[in-house]
Design an enzyme around this catalytic site. Structure first.
Site, PDB file in Angstrom:
ATOM      1  N   LYS A  60       0.867  -1.170   0.000  1.00 43.88           N
ATOM      2  CA  LYS A  60       0.000   0.000   0.000  1.00 43.88           C
ATOM      3  C   LYS A  60       0.907   1.225   0.000  1.00 43.88           C
ATOM      4  O   LYS A  60       1.579   1.519   0.979  1.00 43.88           O
ATOM      5  CB  LYS A  60      -0.922   0.006   1.219  1.00 43.88           C
ATOM      6  CG  LYS A  60      -1.928   1.125   1.172  1.00 43.88           C
ATOM      7  CD  LYS A  60      -2.964   0.985   2.262  1.00 43.88           C
ATOM      8  CE  LYS A  60      -4.084   1.995   2.099  1.00 43.88           C
ATOM      9  NZ  LYS A  60      -3.633   3.370   2.066  1.00 43.88           N
ATOM     10  N   ARG A  78      -3.390   8.667  -5.540  1.00 42.41           N
ATOM     11  CA  ARG A  78      -3.942   7.769  -6.543  1.00 42.41           C
ATOM     12  C   ARG A  78      -3.979   8.533  -7.864  1.00 42.41           C
ATOM     13  O   ARG A  78      -4.335   9.719  -7.880  1.00 42.41           O
ATOM     14  CB  ARG A  78      -5.359   7.378  -6.097  1.00 42.41           C
ATOM     15  CG  ARG A  78      -6.003   6.294  -6.923  1.00 42.41           C
ATOM     16  CD  ARG A  78      -5.492   4.922  -6.515  1.00 42.41           C
ATOM     17  NE  ARG A  78      -6.209   3.884  -7.219  1.00 42.41           N
ATOM     18  CZ  ARG A  78      -7.276   3.259  -6.753  1.00 42.41           C
ATOM     19  NH1 ARG A  78      -7.772   3.588  -5.564  1.00 42.41           N
ATOM     20  NH2 ARG A  78      -7.855   2.297  -7.449  1.00 42.41           N
TER      21      ARG A  78
END
Ligand code: AMP
Length: 520
Positions: free
Chosen positions: A216, A221
């Site tokens: 992660k 994003r």
């Protein structure tokens, strides 16, 4: 139709467009005072009563004619007029643009008929409706008006894919919902992961099936679209951020295919690994390409692909999508996400430790047989972080600090979502650096909507991720709960008020603590 739906949802421009109207609160107040002759004192009083500038506009706009020499000869305002005026505001950039925008707002307030038009023009411009909840209502209305046999689910899926409420309304009206596809240069909503508490929970949830586990990454994003020679990068909020990441544009433009990629942009130095998340945030705020490059080196870790050479790929299995993606990335400087196939809780845990030791946040675990579902959380993707108990909250008020922080607005009151409203859950004093506090002060001043002594009511736009030790029941805040030792982990510019955690989640964490305490 397209514009009407967009305005009803409180947006001036299409989602995914790089620019916005950007009319500040103080400009709106200034224009209103000029047009109506209302005093600052009257306006403040009215604002404190309504808590919404557009309501104050409705209250005072009736005075317009007395206060200005308006000849009333202009044509009544149409939706297209409003749309083109918004467009002109968006186009006004650089020197003199503030004055141009003010003139354009003034023209709208003059031409609008009655209180309602003025009120809604200001509501849209001040983003008063922009907490993401109104869009759901417009979506519902589109479904009722044009959904027909297509049904609620088709409308929802089309909306998640199109990303923009205006486009949804247009496609629905033309009966084209079934043909909506992911297309390059038009951002689509991102697939999200469900938070889970432990490796055991994840392995039980997926019933011990094989999973693709990825680090992660702690960055932003990013959806990268490439069509012919053109590349665009969109954020999780579907806003364009191409200019902030020229290295990614450069690398993506060398891919010999048309693609839509999904991944995370991370501040990263070769030989050193991931750098602080704050550096990426800083790059996002710099418009200047060269300066932005100097702030921090970056890497784009790709983990998914939604479109390849004329065909959407999101309905294929993750296994198939990834095989295609790895092929597309060959020979480019874009990175494959680090990943491993895992099955048992022990394997998940081992990879999780590895990720943490390298400076990543944890893992995202994905079902290899699953499709890519834009905008949906859960079912196929799970995330595992060290610290489960952080909450995404929105700032609603701010105060000057004490001691070392005297003279700085450094105490922030924040809230979680409860249905359509917000409920205060705590106050945080620490977590940001001095430089971040200074930057925050500028933003808060712009968003301040009323002052009482040293306390400023802030328009709910700044999303913070807060960590805390536990949740207690408390009469102090209207949520009925308070966080113990809250500290700001980071400012989440990638999220908006509609994305924050709910009171329901606060209750769940509270109940979860009780279970643990009882078991101890
Ligand atoms: P959170 O921000 O805690 O809600 O976690 C979800 C976010 O993790 C996503 O929106 C991504 O920005 C980020 N993320 C980092 N690494 C990955 C990955 N390998 N797969 C999917 N999302 C990731």
């Amino acid at each position: 139709m397209e514009y009407a739906a967009r305005f009803a949802a409180g947006r001036t421009t299409r989602k995914g467009s790089a620019e916005e109207t950007q009319v500040g609160y103080s400009a709106l107040v200034g224009v209103l005072r000029e047009v109506t002759g209302v005093t600052q004192e009257e306006l403040s009083k009215s604002y404190l009563k309504h808590g919404d500038l557009s309501e104050s506009v409705a209250e005072f706009i009736g005075r317009r004619r007395e206060a200005t020499l308006f000849d009333g000869e202009e044509d009544p305002l149409t939706i297209l007029d409003v749309a083109s005026t918004f467009e002109r505001m968006t186009e006004a950039q650089g020197k003199g643009s503030t004055a141009t925008k003010r003139e354009l707002v003034k023209s709208l307030l003059h031409r609008g008929e009655g209180e309602l038009e003025a009120k809604y023009i200001v509501k849209i411009l001040s983003k008063e409706m922009r907490i993401g909840l109104v869009e759901g209502l417009v979506e519902e209305a589109v479904a009722q008006a044009f959904g027909g046999d297509a049904g609620r689910e088709t409308v929802k899926e089309a909306y998640l894919m199109l990303g923009d409420i205006g486009l949804l309304a247009r496609e629905a009206k033309c009966g084209r919902l079934a043909n909506v596809r992911i297309e390059p240069m038009r951002p689509t909503n991102f697939m999200l992961a469900e938070p889970m508490a432990s490796a055991e929970e994840i392995s039980a949830y997926f019933e011990g099936r094989e999973l693709f586990a990825e680090y992660k990454y702690d960055g932003v994003r990013a959806q990268v679209h490439k069509l012919g020679g053109e590349v665009k990068i969109f954020s999780r909020r579907l806003e364009e951020m191409t200019r902030s990441f020229p290295e990614v544009v450069d690398a993506a433009s060398r891919i010999p295919h048309d693609v839509v990629l999904d991944g995370e942009i991370v501040a990263f130095r070769e030989g050193e690994g991931p750098l602080s998340f704050q550096l990426i945030q800083r790059r996002l705020r710099r418009a200047d390409v060269e300066e932005s490059k100097r702030i921090a080196p970056i890497r784009y870790f790709c983990f998914d692909m939604l479109y390849l050479d004329g065909s959407p790929t999101h309905r294929e299995s993750f296994r198939a999508r990834r095989a295609l993606l790895w092929g597309v990335l060959k020979g480019t400087s874009l990175q494959r996400a680090d990943s491993r196939t895992v099955r048992t809780a022990g394997e998940i845990d081992a990879f999780f430790r590895e990720s943490r030791s390298l400076g990543y946040e944890g893992l995202v675990l994905k079902d290899p047989e699953s499709p890519y579902t834009p905008g949906r959380r859960g079912r196929y993707w799970a995330k595992l972080k060290e610290e489960l108990d952080t909450l995404d909250v929105v700032m609603v008020a701010a105060e000057f600090g004490h001691g070392k922080r005297a003279g700085k607005i450094s105490d922030y009151t924040f809230a979680v979502r409860d249905g359509d409203g917000l409920k205060v859950i705590g106050k945080a004093y620490s977590g940001l650096t001095d430089k971040e506090i200074d930057e925050m002060m500028v933003r808060i001043k712009r968003l301040t909507v009323g002052e009482a002594g040293f306390r400023m009511a802030v328009r709910p736009e700044i999303v913070l991720e807060v960590a805390f030790d536990s949740i207690q029941k408390s009469e102090r805040h209207d949520s009925g709960y308070a966080l113990r030792f809250p500290r700001i982990k980071r400012v989440r510019d990638d999220k908006q008020a509609g994305d924050i955690d709910t009171l329901e989640r606060v209750r769940e964490i509270y109940e979860g603590q009780k279970v643990k305490a009882d078991a101890a």
